[in-house]
Motif scaffolding. Structure first.
Motif, short mmCIF file in Angstrom:
data_model
loop_
_atom_site.label_atom_id
_atom_site.label_comp_id
_atom_site.label_asym_id
_atom_site.label_seq_id
_atom_site.Cartn_x
_atom_site.Cartn_y
_atom_site.Cartn_z
N GLN A 257 56.85 28.56 56.88
CA GLN A 257 57.69 27.73 56.02
C GLN A 257 58.44 26.65 56.79
O GLN A 257 58.58 25.51 56.33
CB GLN A 257 58.67 28.60 55.25
CG GLN A 257 59.25 27.93 54.01
CD GLN A 257 58.18 27.51 53.03
OE1 GLN A 257 58.09 26.34 52.68
NE2 GLN A 257 57.35 28.44 52.59
N ARG B 179 56.04 23.87 57.47
CA ARG B 179 55.72 23.13 56.25
C ARG B 179 56.86 22.17 55.87
O ARG B 179 56.64 20.99 55.56
CB ARG B 179 55.45 24.09 55.10
CG ARG B 179 54.83 23.44 53.86
CD ARG B 179 54.72 24.42 52.71
NE ARG B 179 56.01 24.66 52.11
CZ ARG B 179 56.55 23.89 51.14
NH1 ARG B 179 55.88 22.84 50.68
NH2 ARG B 179 57.74 24.18 50.65
N SER C 298 57.06 19.27 58.26
CA SER C 298 56.02 18.28 57.98
C SER C 298 56.40 17.41 56.79
O SER C 298 56.19 16.18 56.81
CB SER C 298 54.69 18.99 57.70
OG SER C 298 54.22 19.65 58.84
N ARG D 199 49.19 17.52 57.22
CA ARG D 199 49.76 18.81 57.63
C ARG D 199 50.51 19.44 56.47
O ARG D 199 50.39 20.65 56.23
CB ARG D 199 50.68 18.62 58.84
CG ARG D 199 49.96 18.20 60.12
CD ARG D 199 50.87 18.33 61.32
NE ARG D 199 52.07 17.50 61.23
CZ ARG D 199 52.13 16.23 61.60
NH1 ARG D 199 51.05 15.62 62.06
NH2 ARG D 199 53.27 15.55 61.52
N ALA D 200 51.30 18.64 55.75
CA ALA D 200 52.07 19.18 54.62
C ALA D 200 51.15 19.69 53.52
O ALA D 200 51.40 20.75 52.93
CB ALA D 200 53.01 18.10 54.09
N LEU E 24 49.39 23.03 54.74
CA LEU E 24 50.31 24.15 54.75
C LEU E 24 50.74 24.54 53.34
O LEU E 24 50.88 25.73 53.03
CB LEU E 24 51.52 23.82 55.61
CG LEU E 24 51.25 23.72 57.11
CD1 LEU E 24 52.39 22.99 57.83
CD2 LEU E 24 51.05 25.11 57.71
N SER E 25 50.94 23.56 52.48
CA SER E 25 51.36 23.85 51.10
C SER E 25 50.25 24.54 50.32
O SER E 25 50.49 25.51 49.59
CB SER E 25 51.78 22.56 50.39
OG SER E 25 52.92 21.99 50.99
N ASP F 224 49.83 28.10 51.42
CA ASP F 224 50.93 28.91 50.88
C ASP F 224 50.70 29.19 49.39
O ASP F 224 50.93 30.30 48.91
CB ASP F 224 52.24 28.15 51.08
CG ASP F 224 53.48 29.00 50.81
OD1 ASP F 224 53.44 29.81 49.87
OD2 ASP F 224 54.48 28.83 51.51
#
Length: 281
Positions: free
Chosen positions: A26, A29, A32, A219-220, A223-224, A227
């Motif tokens: 987290q 994320r 980012s 990257r965001a 990672l999102s 998740d």
């Protein structure tokens, strides 16, 4: 009755299950997302003078990058950085920074408390989002500015890449189902939610960052989506295998598209009352 599926229940808040604060990735994320959004947000905020000793509020401060920027800008004032969970903010140190556990859905501040209020990527995740701007305006001093910024995934919906279209739709659908979020129409309606609140100098800004495999947006997104994937599967928005393929697609060398839009709106509480909103552009 508590387990009756016919009884409506509010969705769990952001950070409880979806984008859980306890998730091991987290911090990365949120960092980012800060790398992605901070340059455009700070460019907006730097345009406006703040009074000496300004009191600022950031709602939903995340890992605190924007709050620290504000504290550097207001060394003789006070910046209050809030969130519902302070594990990422409690480590921050700055003489002008105050960290406060606060839930904007249920808690307020005294009238006339702040010269600047910033809420970025917050209201889109609050089901009662349309009610909050009026409350936030009441927390401003005369001459104080309200700044709200939220994402909208309309660029993904128009992408020529079917994988990006499917991924954007899955994110939008899953967040709506799991959090009551609106990352489609809410920010796209700006600056209308500030109309009728008696504000002067209404304005808005749209930023559509490039999406690549290696930049902050990429990257965001990666990672999102990683998740969100369990929630996407539960919602029937995207299978686990489909999500894995989509992540591989947007991570491949040479991939490029347009990420979601970040849309900001703002207005100033006037020193004297007026009845018509004035759009400043």
């Amino acid at each position: 009755m508590a387990n009756d599926p016919s009884v409506a229940h509010d969705p769990p808040p952001y950070g409880a299950e979806v984008f859980a604060f306890s998730h091991p990735a987290q911090t990365e994320r949120l960092d980012s997302l800060g790398d992605l959004c901070d340059p455009a947000t700070t460019a907006d905020l730097a345009r406006w003078d703040l009074p000496a000793g300004a009191r600022c509020l950031e709602i939903g401060a995340g890992t605190g990058s924007l709050a620290l920027w504000l504290a550097d800008r207001c060394p003789d004032g006070e910046v209050t950085a809030t969130d519902t969970d302070l594990r990422f903010l409690s480590r921050l140190r700055h003489p002008a920074l105050r960290v406060l556990r606060h839930d904007v859905r249920t808690q307020g501040f005294p009238p006339g408390s702040f010269d600047l209020i910033v809420a970025r990527s917050v209201l889109c995740h609050v089901p009662a989002r349309t009610e909050l701007p009026a409350r936030m305006v009441s927390w401003l001093r005369p001459g104080g500015r309200l700044y709200i910024e939220d994402p909208s995934f309309f660029p993904a919906a128009s992408s020529p890449d079917p994988v990006v279209r499917r991924l954007g739709d899955a994110v939008t659908t899953t967040l709506a189902a799991s959090l009551g979020s609106d990352v489609a129409a809410w920010a796209r309606s700006f600056p209308a939610p500030l109309g009728g609140l008696g504000l002067a100098e209404l304005g808005m800004r749209v930023h559509c960052p490039t999406l690549t495999a290696t930049n902050a947006a990429g990257r965001a997104w990666a990672l999102s989506v990683a998740d969100l994937l369990p929630a996407m599967t539960r919602a029937g928005a995207l299978s686990e295998a489909g999500g894995t393929r989509a992540l591989a697609h947007i991570s491949r060398p040479g991939f490029v598209d347009i990420a979601h839009a970040m849309i900001a709106m703002w207005g100033v509480r006037p020193l004297t009352r007026h009845t018509e909103p004035r759009y400043a552009g």
